[in-house]
Structures are given as C-alpha cells and as structure tokens.
Write a protein that holds these residues in place. Sequence first.
Motif, short mmCIF file in Angstrom:
data_model
loop_
_atom_site.label_atom_id
_atom_site.label_comp_id
_atom_site.label_asym_id
_atom_site.label_seq_id
_atom_site.Cartn_x
_atom_site.Cartn_y
_atom_site.Cartn_z
N SER A 195 0.82 -1.21 0.00
CA SER A 195 0.00 0.00 0.00
C SER A 195 0.85 1.26 0.00
O SER A 195 0.38 2.34 -0.38
CB SER A 195 -0.94 0.00 1.21
N SER A 199 0.93 2.92 -3.44
CA SER A 199 -0.35 3.23 -4.09
C SER A 199 -0.29 4.52 -4.90
O SER A 199 -1.01 4.67 -5.89
CB SER A 199 -1.45 3.32 -3.04
N LYS A 209 -1.14 -1.69 -11.56
CA LYS A 209 -2.13 -2.14 -10.59
C LYS A 209 -1.46 -2.44 -9.27
O LYS A 209 -0.37 -3.01 -9.24
CB LYS A 209 -2.86 -3.39 -11.09
N ASP A 230 -2.61 -4.20 -5.57
CA ASP A 230 -3.63 -4.95 -4.85
C ASP A 230 -3.14 -5.22 -3.43
O ASP A 230 -2.47 -6.22 -3.17
CB ASP A 230 -3.94 -6.26 -5.56
N GLN A 249 -4.72 -6.23 -0.84
CA GLN A 249 -5.32 -7.40 -0.21
C GLN A 249 -4.49 -8.66 -0.46
O GLN A 249 -4.30 -9.48 0.43
CB GLN A 249 -6.75 -7.58 -0.73
N ARG A 250 -4.00 -8.81 -1.68
CA ARG A 250 -3.22 -10.00 -2.05
C ARG A 250 -1.73 -9.71 -2.16
O ARG A 250 -0.97 -10.58 -2.58
CB ARG A 250 -3.73 -10.57 -3.37
N HIS A 251 -1.33 -8.48 -1.82
CA HIS A 251 0.09 -8.07 -1.87
C HIS A 251 0.64 -8.25 -3.29
O HIS A 251 1.75 -8.77 -3.49
CB HIS A 251 0.93 -8.87 -0.88
#
Length: 236
Positions: A118, A121, A198, A200, A202-204
Amino acid sequence: MALGILGRKVEMTQIYDPSGKVVPVTVIQAGPCHVLQVRTRDRDGYEAVQLGFGDVPRHRASRSQRGHVAQLGSKRSRKRGQSSVHAVPKAGCEPKRFIREIRGPAGDLQVGGEIDISAFSEVKAVDVTGTSKGRGFAGAMKRHNFSGLRATHGVSISHRSHGSTGQCQDPGKVFKGKKMAGHMGHVRHTEHNLPVLKVDPQRHILVVGGAVPGPNGGYVQVFPARRLAAKKVAKK
C-alpha cells in the motif's frame, strides 16, 4: 512513502489498456516485509533500513537466523546484561529467506514494523532489481549476438566460432574485455521506470508494465523510480 520493498516475481502475462491495446506485464508479490534493523549515522556511519521477506520454518532455520530476528537466551547475552550492555532490539518475527538493506533515512520506520504494498499506491513508476537468468557457458553468437563465420568454402566445422582475437607480434596479446565465449547471465540487473499498472494490497500484488530480471519465483527489490524517463523531443 517507503524507500523500497522486497518481493518475488510470480509470472509474466498481458492485460488490455482502456484503448484495447495488449500490454505485457509482470506480476510481483511484494511484501509484507518486516523491518529487521535500522542503521543510523551515529552508530553505523550511514542510514539504511534492513528488510526481510518470506518466512523460514523455525525447525529449518539455523540458530544465527533465529537470533537475527529474536532474542535467544545464552550465557553471553546474560553476561552482557549483567554488565549493563543493552542488546540490539529485535524484530520478534519469523526467520526470513530474503534479507536486504535499502540505503536512506528510516523516517518513521522502527524495528519490528511492517511495510506492505500500500506504500506504493501513489507511485507511478518503479525500478526493479533482480538476478538475471543464468545461461551457463555460452558461445559468442549467443552471448554477444555475433553473426558467425560464412557457411561457404574455406570454413570447416567452425561456423559458430568468433574468429580471430589477437593482434600481431605487437602487442602480442589479447586485451581484457574482448568479446568471447564465456559465462552468460546470473548477474544483478535493474530495470528502470517500469509503469505501475495495478496495486492490490489485499493479495500483496504489484503489476508493472514490461519485464523484470530473473525467473518466475526469483526474488526482486522494488524501489520508487529514481530518475524520470527521458522525454523524446521531436526535431523540427
């Protein structure tokens, strides 16, 4: 923003951009990474953050690996404690498979903290460092893209050789750096300015455009792009 993050190359695939064009991409499993050590200028002479990625089962980890991330009771540690010598803080996590130091000020990072994807991001482009695939001993045609010798008269069973390499009696030697057959690949390489397509958390997962060094499953280091891509100016 984090200085960088460690990860593992998953695979290459392709996606479609909004205009319908096929874009080759690389999927990277980045983080979570534990902060194992923080280097300071006063104590170590430089600033850096040591990160660890990928857990090692404790029964397979050596004592030095376990002692790097957690306090282990020993006679030496007890004697040092009695002498008022404070032990270096430990992360208190599982032993790690891939450990690297990233130069730069630690900021708010502390030993035992975590860095996840994150933190990237808001990053638009990244630099990815890894170890390229090893090709073993390769000839000059494969290693340096030589064209080889002629396939006509005068060439006998040496079509893929690199030709002559020396000079005359003066200087009478082969200079260092001459392009010849030898070990190919398995070197540290960095791909610069790969666009981040991209993220993500949540799934690293981090998806970047283009290819990154190394095979599937190889460990990589991901940094925010340190130099902007040069813009091509059209000549009038």
